[in-house]
Design a protein around this motif. Structure first.
Motif, PDB file in Angstrom:
ATOM      1  N   TYR A 337      23.460 -44.378  -0.711  1.00 22.99           N
ATOM      2  CA  TYR A 337      22.814 -43.400  -1.598  1.00 22.99           C
ATOM      3  C   TYR A 337      21.340 -43.204  -1.230  1.00 22.99           C
ATOM      4  O   TYR A 337      20.851 -42.075  -1.177  1.00 22.99           O
ATOM      5  CB  TYR A 337      22.925 -43.843  -3.057  1.00 22.99           C
ATOM      6  N   SER A 338      20.623 -44.306  -0.981  1.00 26.40           N
ATOM      7  CA  SER A 338      19.190 -44.203  -0.689  1.00 26.40           C
ATOM      8  C   SER A 338      18.942 -43.476   0.629  1.00 26.40           C
ATOM      9  O   SER A 338      17.923 -42.790   0.788  1.00 26.40           O
ATOM     10  CB  SER A 338      18.538 -45.593  -0.655  1.00 26.40           C
ATOM     11  N   ILE A 339      19.858 -43.601   1.564  1.00 30.68           N
ATOM     12  CA  ILE A 339      19.719 -42.874   2.834  1.00 30.68           C
ATOM     13  C   ILE A 339      19.853 -41.375   2.582  1.00 30.68           C
ATOM     14  O   ILE A 339      19.049 -40.565   3.055  1.00 30.68           O
ATOM     15  CB  ILE A 339      20.767 -43.356   3.851  1.00 30.68           C
ATOM     16  N   ARG A 340      20.875 -40.995   1.813  1.00 31.10           N
ATOM     17  CA  ARG A 340      21.040 -39.579   1.462  1.00 31.10           C
ATOM     18  C   ARG A 340      19.845 -39.071   0.660  1.00 31.10           C
ATOM     19  O   ARG A 340      19.405 -37.933   0.826  1.00 31.10           O
ATOM     20  CB  ARG A 340      22.325 -39.395   0.665  1.00 31.10           C
ATOM     21  N   HIS A 341      19.323 -39.929  -0.190  1.00 36.76           N
ATOM     22  CA  HIS A 341      18.167 -39.586  -1.026  1.00 36.76           C
ATOM     23  C   HIS A 341      16.955 -39.266  -0.152  1.00 36.76           C
ATOM     24  O   HIS A 341      16.224 -38.292  -0.393  1.00 36.76           O
ATOM     25  CB  HIS A 341      17.867 -40.739  -1.977  1.00 36.76           C
ATOM     26  N   ASN A 342      16.721 -40.081   0.877  1.00 34.58           N
ATOM     27  CA  ASN A 342      15.587 -39.854   1.779  1.00 34.58           C
ATOM     28  C   ASN A 342      15.700 -38.526   2.524  1.00 34.58           C
ATOM     29  O   ASN A 342      14.681 -37.919   2.886  1.00 34.58           O
ATOM     30  CB  ASN A 342      15.472 -40.996   2.796  1.00 34.58           C
ATOM     31  N   TYR A 343      16.916 -38.089   2.752  1.00 28.98           N
ATOM     32  CA  TYR A 343      17.146 -36.825   3.447  1.00 28.98           C
ATOM     33  C   TYR A 343      17.203 -35.638   2.495  1.00 28.98           C
ATOM     34  O   TYR A 343      17.488 -34.516   2.906  1.00 28.98           O
ATOM     35  CB  TYR A 343      18.442 -36.901   4.262  1.00 28.98           C
ATOM     36  N   GLY A 344      16.924 -35.889   1.198  1.00 29.03           N
ATOM     37  CA  GLY A 344      16.928 -34.811   0.218  1.00 29.03           C
ATOM     38  C   GLY A 344      18.315 -34.332  -0.165  1.00 29.03           C
ATOM     39  O   GLY A 344      18.474 -33.208  -0.658  1.00 29.03           O
ATOM     40  N   LYS A 345      19.332 -35.181   0.027  1.00 31.29           N
ATOM     41  CA  LYS A 345      20.715 -34.798  -0.269  1.00 31.29           C
ATOM     42  C   LYS A 345      21.265 -35.506  -1.502  1.00 31.29           C
ATOM     43  O   LYS A 345      22.461 -35.413  -1.787  1.00 31.29           O
ATOM     44  CB  LYS A 345      21.622 -35.109   0.933  1.00 31.29           C
ATOM     45  N   ALA A 346      20.396 -36.193  -2.238  1.00 33.44           N
ATOM     46  CA  ALA A 346      20.823 -36.874  -3.463  1.00 33.44           C
ATOM     47  C   ALA A 346      19.628 -36.978  -4.399  1.00 33.44           C
ATOM     48  O   ALA A 346      18.477 -36.807  -3.983  1.00 33.44           O
ATOM     49  CB  ALA A 346      21.383 -38.262  -3.152  1.00 33.44           C
ATOM     50  N   GLY A 347      19.895 -37.244  -5.668  1.00 31.92           N
ATOM     51  CA  GLY A 347      18.813 -37.402  -6.633  1.00 31.92           C
ATOM     52  C   GLY A 347      18.061 -36.107  -6.862  1.00 31.92           C
ATOM     53  O   GLY A 347      18.657 -35.059  -7.126  1.00 31.92           O
ATOM     54  N   LYS A 348      16.740 -36.155  -6.737  1.00 31.14           N
ATOM     55  CA  LYS A 348      15.894 -34.984  -6.974  1.00 31.14           C
ATOM     56  C   LYS A 348      15.939 -33.957  -5.844  1.00 31.14           C
ATOM     57  O   LYS A 348      15.318 -32.909  -5.930  1.00 31.14           O
ATOM     58  CB  LYS A 348      14.437 -35.428  -7.174  1.00 31.14           C
ATOM     59  N   ARG A 349      16.660 -34.286  -4.785  1.00 33.14           N
ATOM     60  CA  ARG A 349      16.743 -33.402  -3.611  1.00 33.14           C
ATOM     61  C   ARG A 349      15.373 -33.184  -2.968  1.00 33.14           C
ATOM     62  O   ARG A 349      15.084 -32.123  -2.417  1.00 33.14           O
ATOM     63  CB  ARG A 349      17.350 -32.046  -3.985  1.00 33.14           C
ATOM     64  N   THR A 350      14.517 -34.196  -3.069  1.00 31.18           N
ATOM     65  CA  THR A 350      13.190 -34.128  -2.462  1.00 31.18           C
ATOM     66  C   THR A 350      13.280 -34.440  -0.970  1.00 31.18           C
ATOM     67  O   THR A 350      13.956 -35.392  -0.575  1.00 31.18           O
ATOM     68  CB  THR A 350      12.233 -35.137  -3.130  1.00 31.18           C
ATOM     69  N   ASP A 351      12.604 -33.653  -0.164  1.00 27.93           N
ATOM     70  CA  ASP A 351      12.595 -33.871   1.279  1.00 27.93           C
ATOM     71  C   ASP A 351      11.459 -34.829   1.614  1.00 27.93           C
ATOM     72  O   ASP A 351      10.314 -34.425   1.807  1.00 27.93           O
ATOM     73  CB  ASP A 351      12.412 -32.533   2.008  1.00 27.93           C
ATOM     74  N   TYR A 352      11.751 -36.124   1.675  1.00 25.81           N
ATOM     75  CA  TYR A 352      10.710 -37.136   1.848  1.00 25.81           C
ATOM     76  C   TYR A 352      10.145 -37.125   3.266  1.00 25.81           C
ATOM     77  O   TYR A 352      10.854 -36.845   4.239  1.00 25.81           O
ATOM     78  CB  TYR A 352      11.261 -38.522   1.519  1.00 25.81           C
ATOM     79  N   THR A 353       8.864 -37.444   3.359  1.00 25.41           N
ATOM     80  CA  THR A 353       8.178 -37.416   4.649  1.00 25.41           C
ATOM     81  C   THR A 353       7.980 -38.822   5.196  1.00 25.41           C
ATOM     82  O   THR A 353       7.806 -39.784   4.431  1.00 25.41           O
ATOM     83  CB  THR A 353       6.803 -36.738   4.525  1.00 25.41           C
TER      84      THR A 353
END
Length: 450
Positions: A337-353
């Motif tokens: 989940y956290s990997i998808r989250h970092n790519y903006g594909k889960a949670g807030k859909r934020t595109d992390y830098t």
């Protein structure tokens, strides 16, 4: 200085010298967005000055550097707007850098270097005006007193090897302890506790006063910050101020570019040939232990995203390692989940830098952690061994270690880059993904050449 949200700021009617001395906080209204943007523009100047000083650039090189930096970041078509930006940005950064001894030392050094350059390029009358603004009680030596020491002054001039060893017409008589740099380099005549400072040497006298004033002001600012400002502005200015010293001012690398597009097939080879030491260390530890704690997963994971590793490949990469230790079911539940989250594909859909150097340097790895900056967080023995494995010569290693001992961690990384790839990096390394991009450019150019 009052910060407002959207109104146009009012201009100060105070008379300002050719360059501000920052003796008192300005009576200006500042829009909230300018509060941060002005400070970041000035920070770009100061960080480049810091890098120039750490590289040992001479006076001429520093003058050229500061001139170009100021023109690129601080100039404005409206002279009064430019003065306001100058003053506002200084006082905002004073808030940001008053909070620890290390921050104060850095700000004091870089602001003093900036002031030195700006004072040096003024004409003599403007320099004398600033001498008066500082309230320095020194008057020019004239008449009989000047004649009585003229021969000794000439000896000093001749000892400096000047092409035209003529005694200047204007000298100031000051206590010798107020011009320590001139005394140390034997560039002044001293008589009965007083140094005779030539008009062309006023910069040493004024810079000493500027540094002293700023040093005292930082102490007072820190007291105000901790006693009232920090709590009073906790929902508005405090987050901005406390984030400024870790601000990254360049490209965010949230999207890969033409040099960044790696796959699982070539990741091991690329890690060895193009990763900066911080990411190379994390990569090797992951391969060795089949696990990284949260800080390491974030630092390496976002870096890999920035160098072009696609989400499906990232999931496959982390899954292949972690399932050797925690099993497939636990990986899917706790880590995917956290990997998808970092790519903006889960949670807030934020595109992390990806993390910049300053954020990595300021992190605090604990026991069992492998993230952070090796130049700051490794022991000397471990760091020597690590950069040795990157192929650095003994001379290059000593140059890197010298920068580390002086806490120039990003410059140490820059020197490592230059030693590994045999090319200069004048901009300095400020981001792991920048290191990767620059290394790819070098490697690809070598491929084309062959």
């Amino acid at each position: 200085m009052e910060v407002i949200r959207s109104q146009k700021r009012s201009l100060s009617n105070d008379t300002v010298s050719t360059i501000p001395l920052y003796l008192t906080a300005p009576s200006l209204e500042v829009r909230l967005e300018e509060f941060e943007l002005f400070a970041m523009d000035r920070l770009r100047v100061l960080k480049a000055i810091s890098d120039g000083l750490a590289r040992g650039r001479n006076h001429k090189e520093m003058d050229d550097l500061v001139e170009s930096l100021w023109k690129a970041n601080m100039r404005h078509s409206d002279a009064s707007q430019m003065v306001n930006k100058d003053i506002i940005s200084h006082f905002v950064l004073r808030l940001a850098y008053c909070r620890t001894e290390e921050l104060k030392k850095w700000f004091l050094s870089t602001e003093t270097a900036l002031f030195r350059h700006r004072f040096r390029v003024l004409n003599f009358e403007a320099q004398r005006a600033i001498l008066g603004e500082f309230g320095l009680p020194y008057k020019a030596v004239t008449g009989t007193e000047l004649e009585s020491v003229k021969e000794r002054l000439g000896q000093v001039v001749r000892s400096l090897g000047q092409i035209s060893p003529n005694v200047e017409t204007i000298y100031y008589k000051v206590p010798f302890e107020e011009v320590p740099d001139l005394v140390a380099s034997r560039r002044v005549y001293i008589h009965k506790g007083f140094a005779f400072v030539a008009g062309s040497q006023l910069v040493s006298l004024v810079v000493t006063q500027f540094r002293s004033n700023l040093s005292k002001a930082l102490i007072l600012t820190n007291r105000k910050w901790t006693s009232t400002i920090r709590e009073r502005e906790k929902d508005r200015l405090t987050p901005i101020v406390e984030a400024l010293f870790t601000s990254y001012l360049g490209h965010d690398y949230s999207q890969s570019n033409e040099y960044a597009d790696i796959t699982l097939k070539d990741i091991d080879q690329v890690a060895k040939s193009a990763f900066p030491l911080c990411m190379r260390h994390l990569f090797e530890k992951l391969r060795e232990d089949h696990h990284l704690k949260h800080g390491g997963r974030m630092q390496l994971g976002l870096f890999l995203k920035g160098v072009g590793l696609k989400l499906d490949d990232a999931l496959a990469f982390w899954r292949a390692e972690f399932t050797q230790k925690v099993g497939a079911e636990k990986f899917e539940k706790q880590y995917a989940y956290s990997i998808r989250h970092n790519y903006g594909k889960a949670g807030k859909r934020t595109d992390y830098t990806p993390y910049a150097c300053q954020k990595i340097i300021s992190s605090a790895p604990g026991v069992g952690d492998h993230h952070g900056c090796p130049y700051r967080h490794f022991s000397e023995e471990n760091l020597r061994a690590a950069i040795g494995r990157m192929g650095l010569s003994s001379r290059a290693t000593e140059d890197v270690m010298d920068k580390v001992r002086n806490r120039h961690y990003q410059l140490a990384c820059t020197l490592t880059f230059e030693a590994v790839y045999g090319t200069s990096c004048d901009a300095g390394i400020n981001h792991p993904n920048q290191y990767f991009d620059e290394s790819q450019k070098v490697l690809k150019s070598k491929e084309v050449a062959t």
